[in-house]
Design a protein around this motif. Structure first.
Motif, PDB file in Angstrom:
ATOM      1  N   GLN A  19      14.896 146.888-165.013  1.00  0.00           N
ATOM      2  CA  GLN A  19      14.124 147.488-166.109  1.00  0.00           C
ATOM      3  C   GLN A  19      13.204 148.582-165.571  1.00  0.00           C
ATOM      4  O   GLN A  19      13.108 149.669-166.147  1.00  0.00           O
ATOM      5  CB  GLN A  19      13.315 146.401-166.823  1.00  0.00           C
ATOM      6  CG  GLN A  19      12.466 146.951-167.975  1.00  0.00           C
ATOM      7  CD  GLN A  19      11.669 145.841-168.647  1.00  0.00           C
ATOM      8  OE1 GLN A  19      11.851 144.654-168.351  1.00  0.00           O
ATOM      9  NE2 GLN A  19      10.794 146.219-169.556  1.00  0.00           N
ATOM     10  N   TRP A  53      15.185 151.715-164.707  1.00  0.00           N
ATOM     11  CA  TRP A  53      15.621 152.529-165.842  1.00  0.00           C
ATOM     12  C   TRP A  53      14.459 153.265-166.471  1.00  0.00           C
ATOM     13  O   TRP A  53      14.563 154.437-166.825  1.00  0.00           O
ATOM     14  CB  TRP A  53      16.319 151.656-166.876  1.00  0.00           C
ATOM     15  CG  TRP A  53      17.804 151.612-166.643  1.00  0.00           C
ATOM     16  CD1 TRP A  53      18.519 150.574-166.170  1.00  0.00           C
ATOM     17  CD2 TRP A  53      18.719 152.665-166.886  1.00  0.00           C
ATOM     18  NE1 TRP A  53      19.846 150.883-166.081  1.00  0.00           N
ATOM     19  CE2 TRP A  53      20.003 152.213-166.524  1.00  0.00           C
ATOM     20  CE3 TRP A  53      18.603 153.964-167.367  1.00  0.00           C
ATOM     21  CZ2 TRP A  53      21.138 152.980-166.621  1.00  0.00           C
ATOM     22  CZ3 TRP A  53      19.744 154.737-167.472  1.00  0.00           C
ATOM     23  CH2 TRP A  53      20.993 154.247-167.089  1.00  0.00           C
ATOM     24  N   THR A  54      13.333 152.579-166.641  1.00  0.00           N
ATOM     25  CA  THR A  54      12.183 153.245-167.263  1.00  0.00           C
ATOM     26  C   THR A  54      11.675 154.374-166.368  1.00  0.00           C
ATOM     27  O   THR A  54      11.386 155.478-166.851  1.00  0.00           O
ATOM     28  CB  THR A  54      11.076 152.235-167.538  1.00  0.00           C
ATOM     29  OG1 THR A  54      10.728 151.548-166.316  1.00  0.00           O
ATOM     30  CG2 THR A  54      11.514 151.209-168.568  1.00  0.00           C
ATOM     31  N   ILE A  89      12.157 149.359-175.662  1.00  0.00           N
ATOM     32  CA  ILE A  89      13.546 148.901-175.577  1.00  0.00           C
ATOM     33  C   ILE A  89      13.973 148.456-176.965  1.00  0.00           C
ATOM     34  O   ILE A  89      13.316 147.624-177.592  1.00  0.00           O
ATOM     35  CB  ILE A  89      13.687 147.765-174.570  1.00  0.00           C
ATOM     36  CG1 ILE A  89      13.320 148.265-173.158  1.00  0.00           C
ATOM     37  CG2 ILE A  89      15.106 147.217-174.574  1.00  0.00           C
ATOM     38  CD1 ILE A  89      13.288 147.170-172.115  1.00  0.00           C
ATOM     39  N   GLU A 123      19.438 149.691-175.961  1.00  0.00           N
ATOM     40  CA  GLU A 123      19.061 151.070-175.699  1.00  0.00           C
ATOM     41  C   GLU A 123      17.591 151.149-175.366  1.00  0.00           C
ATOM     42  O   GLU A 123      16.806 150.271-175.771  1.00  0.00           O
ATOM     43  CB  GLU A 123      19.385 151.962-176.905  1.00  0.00           C
ATOM     44  CG  GLU A 123      20.880 152.022-177.241  1.00  0.00           C
ATOM     45  CD  GLU A 123      21.147 152.821-178.494  1.00  0.00           C
ATOM     46  OE1 GLU A 123      20.180 153.218-179.164  1.00  0.00           O
ATOM     47  OE2 GLU A 123      22.342 153.073-178.788  1.00  0.00           O
ATOM     48  N   ILE A 124      17.205 152.179-174.651  1.00  0.00           N
ATOM     49  CA  ILE A 124      15.814 152.405-174.297  1.00  0.00           C
ATOM     50  C   ILE A 124      15.434 153.793-174.758  1.00  0.00           C
ATOM     51  O   ILE A 124      16.208 154.747-174.613  1.00  0.00           O
ATOM     52  CB  ILE A 124      15.603 152.230-172.773  1.00  0.00           C
ATOM     53  CG1 ILE A 124      14.124 152.388-172.448  1.00  0.00           C
ATOM     54  CG2 ILE A 124      16.458 153.197-171.961  1.00  0.00           C
ATOM     55  CD1 ILE A 124      13.807 151.995-171.007  1.00  0.00           C
ATOM     56  N   TYR A 169      20.819 150.832-172.251  1.00  0.00           N
ATOM     57  CA  TYR A 169      20.092 149.868-171.411  1.00  0.00           C
ATOM     58  C   TYR A 169      21.054 148.716-171.172  1.00  0.00           C
ATOM     59  O   TYR A 169      21.147 147.781-171.960  1.00  0.00           O
ATOM     60  CB  TYR A 169      18.813 149.416-172.123  1.00  0.00           C
ATOM     61  CG  TYR A 169      17.955 148.486-171.296  1.00  0.00           C
ATOM     62  CD1 TYR A 169      17.575 147.247-171.793  1.00  0.00           C
ATOM     63  CD2 TYR A 169      17.551 148.857-170.029  1.00  0.00           C
ATOM     64  CE1 TYR A 169      16.790 146.406-171.023  1.00  0.00           C
ATOM     65  CE2 TYR A 169      16.774 148.023-169.267  1.00  0.00           C
ATOM     66  CZ  TYR A 169      16.392 146.784-169.758  1.00  0.00           C
ATOM     67  OH  TYR A 169      15.616 145.941-169.008  1.00  0.00           O
TER      68      TYR A 169
END
Length: 638
Positions: free
Chosen positions: A46, A49-50, A128, A132-133, A155
């Motif tokens: 997480q 990705w962020t 989130i 998807e994010i 995501y």
């Protein structure tokens, strides 16, 4: 027996417990480690990705800020289009500071909520939404917010869980680690040599290099296999080398045979051309000679016609003698029996001798002859006769291959103790592929039937051999067919020579008369020579066989004896020895007159007691020259 069985069962029980404990411990540790790693990985996933999307948003904010400042929508769209390289990003947009959408981007294949771009931006941050994010990032330029970047990406949490589940299942199989370790060790001990054998075999097949060997020294059956394989490669290598050497020898032999066959074909063709040309060249002078004889027979009372016929016959006879002499000279040179009489020779005398030979031929073809010689005397160390023969052959060749009315020139210069003679013509020229072979025997520049004086292809070859015997070189040059040719002769000169004494010409010999014996079975020849000598005031006795000649010598005591070698009843050699044995024979100058002109024939004549050796046909000028040198012969004897 019972105790042994008990030990086996106890050993097997302990073995099973150890295996079960190892498997249980490994399984528990793997489950605990897998759960912990899954939690940690999800959080890291997480965060990754962020952070990645926030970074991507910052990059887009920086590159799009100028486009917002200058209201350049096209540039903004192009910047967003770069996101195509990131297939995880489904949608993106740029908003102005007042919340208006400035530019947008939808990834190919985007569906669902990703296709709906927000009408207005939201607060900077991420959230989130299912799988998807979504990221919003303010665009700040010089401390002022000029817009907002919007990104929506996949995501893949579920995909991540599936991949980790697969990894966990694989790790669970690690309970067989002990078996795997044992198998790996056995594999290393057994398959490593086999892999080495396979690798070497593959390289041998690809590279055909039989010098390769399997490295290392193994024991047991594997070692025997490796050694046998290496020995097999060595044997194949030896046989391959032997085969290659045999093939190379065969190729060389084949090339030699092909070259020899080609040389034989060329030689055979040249031989045929030479024989045909020889027959042609010999028939050419015979025809006018026969015509001259007819003129003498039919018009013997016409002095002018008789003189014209005599000139024609003499000119044609000289041509035939020249052909035969060239062939004999080439034969002597090739057999190593040719010698030159070296002495100091003046260039102009050599050129004059050559011109005396070729000028009638040049005039006959109507050529313009140009001679350019150095003003000061130039001396050479060589055979005057052979040097003149070199120039006469080159001039004769130039006149032969130049169409009627052309120009033939001879120019001589001195360059750093080297005489350079250039014989040039405006004739048919030489093809570039013939320049290297024009000096070979029987090679003719133009062998077409239209050229009636093609020659034997001997003159240039003889000229080159004579030049080389004098320590010089000769080269042929031509701009091509139809552009004439040049032959350049280079000979070393003699620096500051002693001036040689000029020989006294036969025309200036005093009127002294001699007793002369002529012995020859050719009645016409010997009678005609006798008539000329008698007309000059000499006392002449003519015989036609050996015994008569010897009897005449006893009675006559001749000053000169011109003897044929092939006499009936007694050879000329025996006759010469007989004359030398006479009381007056020591003072007789004996001349061998024969058709045999090889070096060994000259040697036999001198050994028999002859003073001179003359080759038929004999010119009367040669006889006059010998008669004029009697004092020199007497001096040499004493």
């Amino acid at each position: 027996m019972t105790g042994a069985m008990t030990k086996v069962r106890e050993g097997g029980s302990v073995r099973r417990k150890l295996i079960l404990m190892a498997v249980s411990t490994t399984l528990a540790a793997l489950v605990a480690a897998s759960c912990a790693m899954l939690l940690v990985d999800l959080r890291a996933f997480q965060r990754y990705w962020t952070d990645d999307l926030m970074t991507q948003a910052d990059i887009m904010a920086r590159v799009t800020a100028p486009a917002l400042a200058f209201n350049d929508e096209e540039t903004a769209r192009q910047n967003l289009a770069v996101l195509r390289v990131r297939p995880q990003i489904l949608a993106a947009a740029i908003y102005t500071s007042n919340g208006t959408r400035f530019a947008g981007y939808l990834a190919p294949g985007a569906t669902g909520s990703a296709t709906r771009l927000p009408l207005r931006p939201q607060a900077s941050g991420y959230r989130i939404e299912g799988s998807e994010i979504v990221v919003f990032r303010n665009i700040v330029e010089n401390g002022d917010m000029v817009g907002t970047v919007y990104l929506r990406a996949r995501y893949g949490l579920f995909d991540r869980l599936l991949s980790y589940g697969a990894i966990l299942g694989a790790v669970m199989l690690g309970a067989l680690a002990i078996a795997w370790l044992v198998a790996s060790r056995l594999q290393e001990a057994l398959t490593r040599p086999l892999e080495a054998v396979t690798s070497v075999a593959r390289q041998v097949m690809q590279r055909r290099d039989y010098g390769l060997r399997v490295p290392g020294k193994e024991s047991g059956e594997i070692g025997v296999l490796v050694d046998a394989f290496n020995e097999m490669l060595a044997e194949i290598g030896r046989r391959s080398d032997a085969l290659q050497q045999a093939n190379a020898s065969l190729e060389v032999e084949m090339q030699v045979r092909q070259r020899a066959e080609g040389a034989l074909i060329v030689a055979d063709r040249r031989k045929d051309e030479f024989l045909a040309t020889l027959a042609h060249e010999l028939r050419n002078p015979l025809a006018p000679i026969r015509t001259g004889l007819d003129i003498l027979r039919l018009r013997s009372g016409d002095a002018q016609a008789t003189q014209r016929a005599t000139d024609i016959m003499e000119r044609q006879l000289r041509q035939m003698v020249r052909l035969v002499d060239d062939l004999l000279d080439v034969s002597r040179i090739n057999t190593g029996k040719f010698t030159i009489k070296s002495g100091r020779v003046e260039l102009k005398a050599v050129v004059n001798d050559a011109l005396e030979v070729v000028r009638p031929y040049v005039d006959l073809h109507g050529h313009e002859l140009q001679i350019d010689l150095p003003d000061r005397p130039v001396f050479l160390n060589g055979d005057a006769t052979r040097l003149a023969q070199i120039l006469s052959n080159l001039l004769n060749n130039a006149a032969k291959y130049t169409n009627r009315g052309g120009r033939v020139s001879l120019k001589a210069t001195v360059e750093d103790r080297t005489l350079v003679v250039v014989v040039a013509d405006t004739g048919i020229g030489i093809a570039p592929d013939m320049l290297n072979t024009v000096f070979e025997m029987f090679v003719q520049v133009d062998s077409t039937l239209e050229r009636s004086t093609a020659g034997l292809g001997v003159g240039l070859s003889l000229a080159r051999k004579l030049v080389e015997l004098h320590g010089g070189t000769i080269e042929a040059h031509s701009a091509g067919l139809g552009h004439g040719s040049q032959f350049v002769v280079r000979l070393p000169i003699v620096v500051d020579p002693e001036l040689p004494a000029k020989p006294t010409p036969a025309a200036f010999i005093g009127g002294e008369t001699y007793r002369i014996l002529l012995a020859d079975d050719n009645v016409d020849f010997v009678n005609s020579i006798g008539a000329l000598l008698t007309a000059m005031g000499h006392s002449v006795v003519i015989t036609h066989n050996g015994p008569d000649a010897l009897a005449a010598a006893k009675r006559f005591c001749p000053d000169y004896a011109f003897l044929d070698i092939g006499l009936p009843q007694m050879s000329g050699y025996d006759l010469a020895r007989g004359i030398r044995g006479l009381s007056c024979g020591a003072m007789t100058v004996m001349i061998a007159v024969t058709g045999w002109g090889q070096e060994k024939d000259r040697q036999l004549a001198f050994e028999a007691g002859f003073d001179h050796h003359m080759v038929k046909p004999v010119r009367f000028e040669q006889i006059e020259e010998i008669l004029g040198n009697r004092s020199l012969i007497k001096k040499l004897r004493t």
